[in-house]
Scaffold this motif. Structure first.
Motif, PDB file in Angstrom:
ATOM      1  N   ALA A  68       0.882  -1.185  -0.155  1.00  0.00           N
ATOM      2  CA  ALA A  68       0.082  -0.014   0.010  1.00  0.00           C
ATOM      3  C   ALA A  68       0.799   0.956  -0.039  1.00  0.00           C
ATOM      4  CB  ALA A  68      -1.092   0.083   1.200  1.00  0.00           C
ATOM      5  N   GLU A 112      -2.372   5.467  -2.287  1.00  0.00           N
ATOM      6  CA  GLU A 112      -2.568   4.346  -1.642  1.00  0.00           C
ATOM      7  C   GLU A 112      -2.311   4.369  -0.382  1.00  0.00           C
ATOM      8  OE1 GLU A 112      -0.472   5.205  -4.144  1.00  0.00           O
ATOM      9  OE2 GLU A 112      -0.276   3.850  -5.659  1.00  0.00           O
ATOM     10  N   ARG A 119      -5.349   5.664   1.211  1.00  0.00           N
ATOM     11  CA  ARG A 119      -6.778   4.751   1.355  1.00  0.00           C
ATOM     12  C   ARG A 119      -6.497   3.643   2.455  1.00  0.00           C
ATOM     13  NH1 ARG A 119      -6.586   5.596  -4.375  1.00  0.00           N
ATOM     14  NH2 ARG A 119      -5.024   3.830  -4.620  1.00  0.00           N
ATOM     15  N   SER A 120      -5.336   3.174   2.454  1.00  0.00           N
ATOM     16  CA  SER A 120      -4.973   2.265   3.592  1.00  0.00           C
ATOM     17  C   SER A 120      -5.227   2.726   5.068  1.00  0.00           C
ATOM     18  CB  SER A 120      -3.593   1.772   3.307  1.00  0.00           C
ATOM     19  OG  SER A 120      -2.900   0.897   4.314  1.00  0.00           O
ATOM     20  N   THR A 148       5.034   7.851   0.358  1.00  0.00           N
ATOM     21  CA  THR A 148       4.424   7.494   1.318  1.00  0.00           C
ATOM     22  C   THR A 148       4.610   8.319   2.772  1.00  0.00           C
ATOM     23  OG1 THR A 148       4.658   5.203   0.594  1.00  0.00           O
ATOM     24  CG2 THR A 148       3.947   5.168   2.880  1.00  0.00           C
TER      25      THR A 148
END
Length: 276
Positions: free
Chosen positions: A83, A88, A91-92, A123
């Motif tokens: 993720a 991403e 969302r995770s 991230t």
């Protein structure tokens, strides 16, 4: 409900983290509910889970059923390798909050740098957004080595509050801990008992007999006296209780010297350069 005076460590963002908590790696979701309820009943106020553990729902159910106010529990979860990436990760994180049944976590971590993906900087920028929104009160990383940290701090704005890494008397992580300390990052130890493999070590057994405690209690106490945050995992109520009962004795200089001498560099998990 017991009141355990667990020391608090101040993070670089001004918040505090209990120095001793419960890890739930490899605890099934249905089992996690009972394990966490037991731990909270014994006085734990620090829980560490992750998306990858697939037990966030169980942890959340236990937290809600325990009767312990949410603001009294320090709750950590982590984003998994698959993720990573800015969108991403957002969302995770939303999915993790839903599973945990809470509107925020106290600490959100990147689980592994996964350097082959080369996504940990973007991230972490998602983590900075989540922190700015107040949905993760502190942010940090897990399993980051010095080069990963150097790059991250050069390309993002918020210094990680925590770096959670494998650490135990066989793998004492002196260089990494020194780098973390120099940059105001708290080092947190996962697998602090080397998945139980270290507990028949002769030095730890001898020190335990001297103090009237178990080798596990000696090892947890060693982490505390090193200034580490430590999150031993157990599903056994008696061991959950014993792992918290480490504040009635202190390791002396001879004990610490003996433990310093058993380092081998052995890991029980993956090397961060190779995971993901």
């Amino acid at each position: 409900m017991p009141s355990i005076d667990v020391p608090q460590i101040t993070l670089n963002d001004g918040r505090t983290i209990p120095q001793l908590g419960l890890g739930v790696y490899k605890v099934a979701d249905d089992e996690a509910e009972q394990v966490v309820e037991t731990a909270l009943g014994e006085g734990y106020r620090h829980l560490d889970t992750a998306e990858f553990y697939a037990n966030e729902r169980g942890v959340g159910r236990a937290l809600q059923a325990s009767g312990v106010p949410r603001d009294e529990v320090f709750l950590t979860t982590k984003v998994w390798n698959t993720a990573q990436g800015y969108d991403e990760t957002l969302r995770s994180f939303d999915e993790s909050l839903t599973k945990l049944g809470t509107d925020h976590v106290d600490l959100y971590l990147i689980h592994w740098p996964a350097p082959k993906q080369d996504k940990y900087v973007e991230t972490y920028r998602a983590l900075e957004t989540i922190r700015a929104e107040g949905r993760a009160l502190s942010i940090g990383v897990s399993n980051f080595q010095v080069p990963h940290l150097e790059r991250l701090m050069a390309e993002t704005d918020v210094v990680p509050a925590v770096n959670q890494v494998e650490a135990h008397p066989w793998l004492q992580q002196h260089e990494l801990r020194a780098f973390d300390a120099a940059h105001g990052i708290v080092t947190e130890a996962w697998s602090p008992l080397a998945r139980g493999r270290i507990l028949d070590n002769a030095a730890l057994v001898r020190i335990g007999a001297k103090h009237g405690v178990t080798p596990a209690q000696v090892t947890i106490r060693w982490h505390l006296q090193q200034g580490l945050v430590v999150i031993p995992k157990s599903v056994t109520p008696s061991r959950i209780r014993a792992n918290l009962d480490v504040f009635g004795f202190e390791l002396d200089a001879g004990d610490l010297a003996a433990i310093a001498g058993i380092e081998t560099g052995e890991r029980t998990g993956s090397h961060p350069d190779h995971n993901g």
